[in-house]
Enzyme design. Structure first.
Site, PDB file in Angstrom:
ATOM      1  N   GLU A 328       0.836  -1.191   0.000  1.00 17.71           N
ATOM      2  CA  GLU A 328       0.000   0.000   0.000  1.00 17.71           C
ATOM      3  C   GLU A 328       0.877   1.249   0.000  1.00 17.71           C
ATOM      4  O   GLU A 328       1.741   1.398   0.862  1.00 17.71           O
ATOM      5  CB  GLU A 328      -0.902   0.039   1.241  1.00 17.71           C
ATOM      6  CG  GLU A 328      -1.954  -1.035   1.281  1.00 17.71           C
ATOM      7  CD  GLU A 328      -2.918  -0.838   2.443  1.00 17.71           C
ATOM      8  OE1 GLU A 328      -4.126  -1.057   2.246  1.00 17.71           O
ATOM      9  OE2 GLU A 328      -2.471  -0.467   3.548  1.00 17.71           O
ATOM     10  N   CYS A 329       0.666   2.136  -0.941  1.00 16.84           N
ATOM     11  CA  CYS A 329       1.353   3.422  -1.007  1.00 16.84           C
ATOM     12  C   CYS A 329       2.868   3.235  -0.920  1.00 16.84           C
ATOM     13  O   CYS A 329       3.496   2.821  -1.893  1.00 16.84           O
ATOM     14  CB  CYS A 329       0.816   4.366   0.061  1.00 16.84           C
ATOM     15  SG  CYS A 329       1.153   6.110  -0.296  1.00 16.84           S
ATOM     16  N   GLY A 330       3.490   3.507   0.215  1.00 15.76           N
ATOM     17  CA  GLY A 330       4.928   3.321   0.319  1.00 15.76           C
ATOM     18  C   GLY A 330       5.346   1.897   0.015  1.00 15.76           C
ATOM     19  O   GLY A 330       6.376   1.663  -0.633  1.00 15.76           O
ATOM     20  N   TYR A 332       3.814  -0.118  -1.991  1.00 13.23           N
ATOM     21  CA  TYR A 332       3.656  -0.233  -3.446  1.00 13.23           C
ATOM     22  C   TYR A 332       4.893   0.297  -4.164  1.00 13.23           C
ATOM     23  O   TYR A 332       5.402  -0.319  -5.106  1.00 13.23           O
ATOM     24  CB  TYR A 332       2.409   0.563  -3.836  1.00 13.23           C
ATOM     25  CG  TYR A 332       2.097   0.713  -5.304  1.00 13.23           C
ATOM     26  CD1 TYR A 332       2.048  -0.388  -6.160  1.00 13.23           C
ATOM     27  CD2 TYR A 332       1.791   1.968  -5.834  1.00 13.23           C
ATOM     28  CE1 TYR A 332       1.721  -0.240  -7.502  1.00 13.23           C
ATOM     29  CE2 TYR A 332       1.456   2.133  -7.161  1.00 13.23           C
ATOM     30  CZ  TYR A 332       1.420   1.024  -7.997  1.00 13.23           C
ATOM     31  OH  TYR A 332       1.087   1.181  -9.316  1.00 13.23           O
ATOM     32  N   SER A 431      -1.027  -0.796  -4.718  1.00 21.26           N
ATOM     33  CA  SER A 431      -1.719   0.418  -5.155  1.00 21.26           C
ATOM     34  C   SER A 431      -1.354   1.552  -4.214  1.00 21.26           C
ATOM     35  O   SER A 431      -0.841   1.329  -3.113  1.00 21.26           O
ATOM     36  CB  SER A 431      -3.234   0.221  -5.155  1.00 21.26           C
ATOM     37  OG  SER A 431      -3.734   0.205  -3.833  1.00 21.26           O
TER      38      SER A 431
END
Length: 437
Positions: A328-330, A332, A431
């Site tokens: 997730e985010c970082g 990803y 993502s």
């Protein structure tokens, strides 16, 4: 067990001092031996860690848009477990949210209305005197579902200033539960996503104790306690998120720290075991786990260490060849090919997803994401509808995915299409949005 009473700390707008008042109140009440627990309205994932530091117990997000009603009540029950009082901190302004059905806007007011929690309104009175009462009166009258119990004044300049503000509030019938004087030393350190993480804040216990001292001196804690009310749900059938596996390797250190507490609690409640490992310590995900989760955080601040952590990167690649990994985010960004830091230096990452990200030119990406999964994976079956939130400044420097490589098709909170989001390759997915419900 008697349901815990609650109180929502809110304000007419952002940057009014909600976090300062919330932490001061939590710490002061906890020092009195009151079983106080924290909650955060909306998708903010930084403040709950400060709540936990202040109270000694996990703090949970309550989101009237992103969480189905059954999940919202399950999370509220977690927040209230073992508590005498739940102190919930609002986000943005009291009524700020999206355009949606009644009670589903994501606004703080939805939470106060659902659990009948009185509101402690924080007023930043810098630059105003009696006029601050007009703002408070507007908050009092705007939504018939809620009740403002009283006001805390913040950034008061002098005793005379306080008298003028209180005169206005007396005219509109709102009690003042105390005041904090203007004091720049009360401000906690910030970074581009908000406060610096609790685990990175130097002398956090001393800071919290100082806030508690100020609350004892400047707030009427007995009146605030007496004003609390409403109800918090007691534990019932759980509607918390399902785990991606039964033994989950979770990256956990200063670079990977943004895992929503209700996700972790939901996974454990359904029998999953979470096994922490640290990429910054060059630890690989344990091979005996059946899924790996890379939460968000600040990998851009540690990109050189991550890019040279051979045991971590090699172990992650080996894990992803056989078992599911989600970032997730970082997380990803670390699963991608490369990460360019703010100085323009490019660091090689795991290479498990065809993604190159950059912080050299910052651009804010912010908002809810309603996602429909395009294929079966760790997050669910193809066609499943998920809701998350995106908040980052990184940009992707690689071509957009297509239906064969994207994780999901997304809209914003109001149903406006946002195209394809995230990537998937084999068992690896990721993502920029953080999953909430």
């Amino acid at each position: 067990m008697t349901p815990a009473r609650g109180l929502l700390v809110a304000a007419p707008r952002s940057s009014s001092g909600k976090t300062t008042v919330t932490l001061a109140l939590m710490r002061a009440l906890a020092r009195r031996g009151i079983a106080v627990r924290g909650a955060k309205c909306g998708p903010d994932y930084i403040d709950p860690a400060f709540h936990q530091a202040a109270t000694g117990y996990p703090s949970f997000n309550l989101d009237s848009f992103a969480m189905p009603e059954a999940m919202l009540d399950s999370v509220a029950a977690l927040a209230a477990e073992g508590a005498d009082l739940v102190v919930a901190e609002g986000s943005m302004g009291l009524f700020d949210g999206i355009v949606a059905g009644a009670g589903r806007t994501g606004a703080n007011a939805d939470i106060a209305a659902r659990y009948d929690w009185p509101i402690l309104l924080v007023l930043d009175v810098s630059g105003a005197a009696q006029s601050a009462a007009a703002v408070a009166l507007g908050c009092k009258l705007y939504d018939a579902r809620i009740r403002i119990a009283g006001v805390v004044l913040n950034k008061v300049a002098s005793p005379r200033h306080r008298r003028l503000v209180e005169a206005g509030l007396a005219q509109v019938g709102l009690p003042v539960f105390g005041a904090l004087m203007r004091d720049t030393t009360l401000v906690l350190p910030e970074r581009h996503l908000g406060l610096v993480q609790a685990r990175e804040t130097n002398d956090l216990d001393a800071r919290l104790d100082r806030l508690a001292d100020l609350a004892e001196a400047g707030l009427d804690l007995d009146a605030i306690l007496a004003a609390a009310g409403g109800r918090s749900p007691v534990a019932g059938p759980s509607a918390l998120p399902r785990p991606p596996g039964q033994r989950i390797a979770v990256a956990s250190d200063a670079a990977f720290s943004f895992l929503y507490p209700h996700m972790e609690a939901g996974w454990r409640a359904q029998g999953a075991e979470l096994v922490a490992f640290s990429p910054l310590a060059d630890e690989a995900p344990p091979a005996d786990c059946d899924a790996c989760w890379l939460p968000g955080g600040y990998p851009e601040l540690h990109a050189d260490r991550i890019g040279t952590a051979r045991r971590f990167l090699d172990g992650l690649r080996a894990f992803g060849a056989e078992k599911p990994i989600h970032g997730e985010c970082g997380g990803y960004m670390v699963l991608g090919d490369s990460l360019e830091d703010a100085a323009g230096t490019t660091h090689a990452m795991a290479g498990l997803l065809p993604v190159a990200t950059s912080y050299k030119t910052r651009r804010l990406h912010l908002g809810y994401r309603v996602a429909t999964l395009l294929a079966d994976g760790a997050l669910g079956a193809a066609g499943a509808r998920l809701v998350g939130h995106e908040f980052h400044y990184a940009s992707e420097r690689t071509p957009a995915p297509d239906d064969a490589t994207a994780l999901a098709r997304v809209t914003d909170a109001e149903g406006v299409p946002q195209g394809l989001a995230g990537h998937r390759r084999g068992r690896v997915t990721g993502s920029f949005f953080h999953l909430i419900g």
